[in-house]
Design an enzyme around this catalytic site. Structure first.
Site, short mmCIF file in Angstrom:
data_model
loop_
_atom_site.label_atom_id
_atom_site.label_comp_id
_atom_site.label_asym_id
_atom_site.label_seq_id
_atom_site.Cartn_x
_atom_site.Cartn_y
_atom_site.Cartn_z
CG ASP A 99 9.72 25.22 -6.46
OD1 ASP A 99 10.27 26.28 -6.12
OD2 ASP A 99 8.66 25.20 -7.12
CD GLU A 109 9.66 35.44 -7.14
OE1 GLU A 109 8.77 35.84 -7.90
OE2 GLU A 109 9.87 34.24 -6.92
CE LYS A 125 11.84 31.96 -8.52
NZ LYS A 125 11.06 30.92 -7.81
CB THR A 148 10.58 33.30 -11.81
OG1 THR A 148 9.63 32.28 -11.51
CG2 THR A 148 10.15 34.61 -11.17
CG PHE A 175 6.26 28.70 -14.41
CD1 PHE A 175 7.56 29.13 -14.24
CD2 PHE A 175 5.34 29.01 -13.42
CE1 PHE A 175 7.94 29.84 -13.10
CE2 PHE A 175 5.70 29.73 -12.28
CZ PHE A 175 7.00 30.14 -12.13
#
Length: 315
Positions: A16, A89, A125, A149, A171
């Site tokens: 990440d 993203e 994303k 996400t 998450f």
């Protein structure tokens, strides 16, 4: 065998980070980025030339296009290091606009293809709002794979499964943060660690639901605060981990055992749920943590995208 190598026996490890120069040492299969990570990277001396070069090459492009080109440039560099996929993203400010999200996603894919990258090596994303999930459904039908996400609840995960998205990023750390803050002085760190961590429990519930009902969407735990959370999710399809935590895992030889098991999940007693738009919005609204964290996450990514725009203007 260190914890990172043990973890790789059960789970696909993803890095990440936007810092592609750091990737090789951990040998992840995939990598994920977001506006905050790219912003962090371009402020480092090693990556400033990459920003300057992107801006100079496209003097007629508007800010949005320059950002997309910068994201794709980072993505291509990452793909030269990892054998698998990169997640890139869409602008978080489009989180409530299905059509605009689809357009931006298609442009990102076109830019990757122009750079010689195969469509299957990119995940777009998108925030797991109702509009984002609908955009992902449309994109998947066009062969563009997505990573949903800012996902904090089973409600969002079920809707993503219905939309047949490629992958979700539930998450962990931000859920943990919320519950810890709510509890204040009453929080018992030891009692809420490992399998009892509220973020870990959330991902496990989603994983079990998907495996029980044969939902093909991949589950990738994300947003970790410590290695205990990661080890407690060994067996998850994928886990995306920041470099500093990858480093900690590589330095430890403590045992790692499978914690999530698809076979066991198939035998669990679970009720199937289906959400239409009204049902989704109401169920999400009933979850204060997920509602707050989704809104907060979109705001934070929007702020960092605006900061990235300021850096581009400065060139």
């Amino acid at each position: 065998m260190n914890q990172l190598e043990q973890l790789k026996q059960y789970t696909t490890v993803v890095a990440d980070t936007g810092n592609f120069q750091q990737l090789a040492q951990f040998r992840p299969r995939d990598a994920t980025t977001n506006p905050s990570l790219i912003l962090k990277a371009v402020q480092q001396p090693a990556y400033q030339p990459l920003l300057a070069e992107t801006v100079q090459r496209f003097p007629q492009a508007d800010l949005a296009e320059v950002i997309d080109r910068l994201l794709v440039r980072f993505g291509c560099e990452i793909l030269s290091v990892v054998p698998g996929r990169v997640s890139t993203e869409v602008d978080a400010r489009l989180s409530f606009d299905t059509a605009a999200t689809v357009v931006r996603a298609e442009r990102l894919i076109e830019l990757y293809q122009a750079a010689g990258v195969h469509i299957d090596r990119v995940l777009i994303k998108i925030a797991a709002t109702w509009e984002g999930i609908e955009a992902a459904r449309q994109l998947e039908l066009r062969g563009i794979h997505t990573n949903l996400t800012l996902l904090f609840s089973k409600v969002q995960a079920i809707a993503c499964g219905q939309a047949k998205v490629q992958l979700i990023s539930p998450f962990v750390g931000r859920i943990y943060d919320w519950y810890k803050k709510q509890a204040g002085a009453q929080w018992d760190e030891a009692a809420m660690a490992g399998a009892n961590d509220p973020g870990v429990r959330s991902v496990r519930a989603i994983y079990d639901y998907y495996k029980h009902f044969g939902i093909a969407t991949e589950v990738m735990g994300a947003s970790f605060r410590n290695t205990g959370q990661i080890v407690a999710l060994a067996g998850c399809d994928l886990l995306t981990i920041a470099p500093e935590l990858l480093e900690q895992l590589s330095q430890s030889t403590a045992p790692v055992a499978r914690a999530l098991d698809a076979q066991q999940a198939r035998h669990a007693e679970l009720q199937a749920v289906h959400y239409d738009e009204a049902g989704f919005r109401y169920a999400l609204n009933e979850d204060a943590m997920a509602t707050e964290k989704l809104a907060e996450g979109i705001r934070a990514f929007a702020v960092d995208t605006a900061k990235l725009e300021q850096l581009i203007r400065a060139h």
